[in-house]
Design a protein around this motif. Structure first.
Motif, mmCIF file in Angstrom:
data_model
loop_
_atom_site.group_PDB
_atom_site.id
_atom_site.type_symbol
_atom_site.label_atom_id
_atom_site.label_comp_id
_atom_site.label_asym_id
_atom_site.label_seq_id
_atom_site.Cartn_x
_atom_site.Cartn_y
_atom_site.Cartn_z
ATOM 1 N N TYR A 1 -5.504 -2.173 6.441
ATOM 2 C CA TYR A 1 -4.542 -1.315 5.756
ATOM 3 C C TYR A 1 -4.993 0.141 5.838
ATOM 4 O O TYR A 1 -6.153 0.450 6.084
ATOM 5 C CB TYR A 1 -4.412 -1.714 4.286
ATOM 6 N N ASP A 2 -4.055 1.025 5.587
ATOM 7 C CA ASP A 2 -4.334 2.461 5.476
ATOM 8 C C ASP A 2 -5.028 3.007 6.711
ATOM 9 O O ASP A 2 -5.919 3.866 6.617
ATOM 10 C CB ASP A 2 -5.190 2.753 4.236
ATOM 11 N N THR B 1 0.642 0.956 1.290
ATOM 12 C CA THR B 1 -0.807 0.971 1.280
ATOM 13 C C THR B 1 -1.339 -0.288 0.609
ATOM 14 O O THR B 1 -0.597 -1.042 -0.042
ATOM 15 C CB THR B 1 -1.316 2.209 0.540
ATOM 16 N N LEU B 2 -2.637 -0.515 0.769
ATOM 17 C CA LEU B 2 -3.274 -1.677 0.149
ATOM 18 C C LEU B 2 -3.183 -1.599 -1.366
ATOM 19 O O LEU B 2 -2.958 -2.616 -2.037
ATOM 20 C CB LEU B 2 -4.734 -1.755 0.602
#
Length: 499
Positions: free
Chosen positions: A272-273, A134-135
């Motif tokens: 991201y995500d 994840t970020l």
């Protein structure tokens, strides 16, 4: 006049919404995922229900199926015969079966794997895939390498926690410092260093600061670019003359600056995500039947509709278990078994009725929109719920529930059943056109524009009226805005900007 109690007998008719009727209505308007979840709950709650574990090929009762014949030539009215000019969309070739799924696996391509036994028999979606980081995890690793001081790491962790999905951090340094009990200058310094993290441009307050950080990282933040970033609203309006005057550059330099901005990422945290998109599982499968010679020797074909067996919950009622359990059951246990037995029978009956109703409504929609499936969206006919309800002898509310959250897989793609219901637009010769076909025609006309020939709303109205569509200018403007097509002035400015 005497006042006193009185006993009367009256006979009245009223519709009582029993729990079973509410359950049937709820199942009818639910999607296949919601029905599956409801069935799983009932399997856990009702001991007299069990899942039919028999293989699909060995099922005694095949999924319901409907065969929709092609409409007769004399059944077409003015609405079906009146179509817009054909566009670039290729018609569906009924005689070509190379791109039509017939529901039967080919040799060597079944679920059991390849015929030469060299594959492991699993699909790509069944293979284990490493979970992407994840970020927050990426930034946490960079924080550990950048800030050796534990206090700085604590502030950096707070900044990471305040990031929005796009990578922005709109909170002021003073507010963050007041909440953490530290100096605002320290927060600003840590924030400035974290803005150079990968991906560059995170932790910025707005779009201007985000682009400035990315340009500074590339050593491209000169005074002219600073002036351009300070007037992004002029760029949004495509006011090139105003931008050249503000930035003090000519048209060629401005085009290079705009191209440089287009290479930047306005939302560096948005990549991201991202959860994978859920694939739409159609409730109804549609395919063409073998071709037969129609009127005049033209090749015509029926449409075969069947419910998707993957979305049909297959349940069985444990009648034998119910009979054996009643022999030695107490009075309370018999009452419990009777209640569960009635609920199980009602659920199986409701699921069967739901399946037949969906198939019946879908068959009527396919029959009425036959031109769409053969020739494309320009042949989409106006259709309302009342038309289908009268044909299938159901109430409009029932048809509305059936078509909600239900999808059909056609040779032209997957469509929601609601897609085929469109309002009618009158024609100059008395015929009618589908509003969706008109929107498609407007999109095609705008897509064919050149920088020297931009169509205004009045020009689009004139072109449609030449094609037999009686439409008002405000209706064209409403459809254009629904399609997110800018005005003619905005489109002219956009096409004037060098690529």
């Amino acid at each position: 006049m005497a006042i006193g109690p009185r006993l009367d007998l009256r006979f009245t008719q009223s519709l009582v919404m029993t729990p079973q009727l509410r359950q049937a209505i709820k199942l009818l308007q639910s999607s296949n995922l919601e029905v599956t979840a409801f069935v799983e709950e009932e399997l856990e709650r009702n001991p007299l229900l069990e899942r039919d574990e028999k293989p699909e090929g060995g099922a005694s009762v095949p999924p319901p199926r409907e065969i929709v014949p092609p409409p007769r030539l004399d059944s077409y009215d003015g609405a079906s015969a009146a179509t817009l000019p054909a566009d670039t969309e290729a018609p569906l070739d009924i005689g070509d079966w190379s791109n039509v799924y017939d529901g039967e696996p080919r040799f060597g391509e079944g679920r059991g794997g390849r015929a030469d036994f060299e594959g492991d028999g699993r699909g790509i979606d069944e293979l284990a895939v490493e979970r992407p980081r994840t970020l927050q995890e990426e930034l946490a690793g960079q924080v550990r390498l950048t800030f050796p001081d534990p206090g700085d790491r604590l502030i950096a962790a707070q900044l990471i926690a305040l990031l929005d999905p796009a990578g922005r951090l709109a909170a002021a340094d003073g507010d963050i410092a007041a909440a953490m009990g530290c100096d605002a200058a320290r927060v600003g310094e840590i924030r400035a260093r974290m803005q150079r993290f990968e991906p560059t441009g995170l932790f910025c307050r707005d779009l201007q600061e985000c682009l400035s950080v990315q340009l500074a990282e590339r050593n491209r933040l000169d005074p002219a670019m600073v002036a351009l970033l300070a007037n992004l609203e002029l760029l949004a309006r495509r006011d090139m003359r105003g931008l050249m005057r503000v930035c003090g550059v000519d048209a060629e330099d401005l085009a290079d600056m705009v191209a440089e901005l287009k290479r930047l990422d306005p939302k560096p945290g948005a990549g991201y995500d991202i959860a994978p998109a859920m694939a739409v599982v159609p409730d109804v499968l549609m395919r063409a039947a073998p071709v037969w010679a129609g009127v005049g020797g033209a090749a015509e074909a029926d449409w075969i509709l069947e419910l998707n067996p993957e979305t049909l919950p297959r349940l069985l009622v444990k009648r034998g278990f119910h009979a054996r359990a009643q022999v030695s059951a107490t009075r309370e246990e018999r009452a419990f078994l009777a209640e569960k037995f009635q609920a199980a029978n009602w659920l199986v009956k409701s699921l069967e009725q739901r399946a037949n109703t969906i198939l019946k409504v879908a068959a009527e929609i396919v029959r009425r929109q036959d031109g769409f499936f053969r020739h494309g969206v320009t042949h989409l006919r106006p259709l309302i719920l009342r038309d289908v309800a009268e044909a299938v002898e159901m109430h409009e509310s029932t048809v509305s529930r059936v078509t909600a959250n239900k999808y059909i897989a056609t040779p032209r793609g997957n469509f929601e059943l609601k897609y085929f219901f469109t309002t009618a637009i009158g024609g100059t010769a008395g015929e009618t056109f589908s509003a969706e076909a008109i929107r498609h025609r407007i999109r095609s006309m705008v897509a064919a524009e050149t920088s020297d020939d931009i169509l205004s709303d009045d020009a689009i109205v004139a072109a449609l009226r030449r094609e037999g569509v009686d439409i008002a200018r405000r209706t064209v403007a409403k459809y254009r805005e629904a399609l997110r097509i800018p005005s003619s002035v905005q489109r002219k400015r956009e096409k004037a900007v060098p690529a």
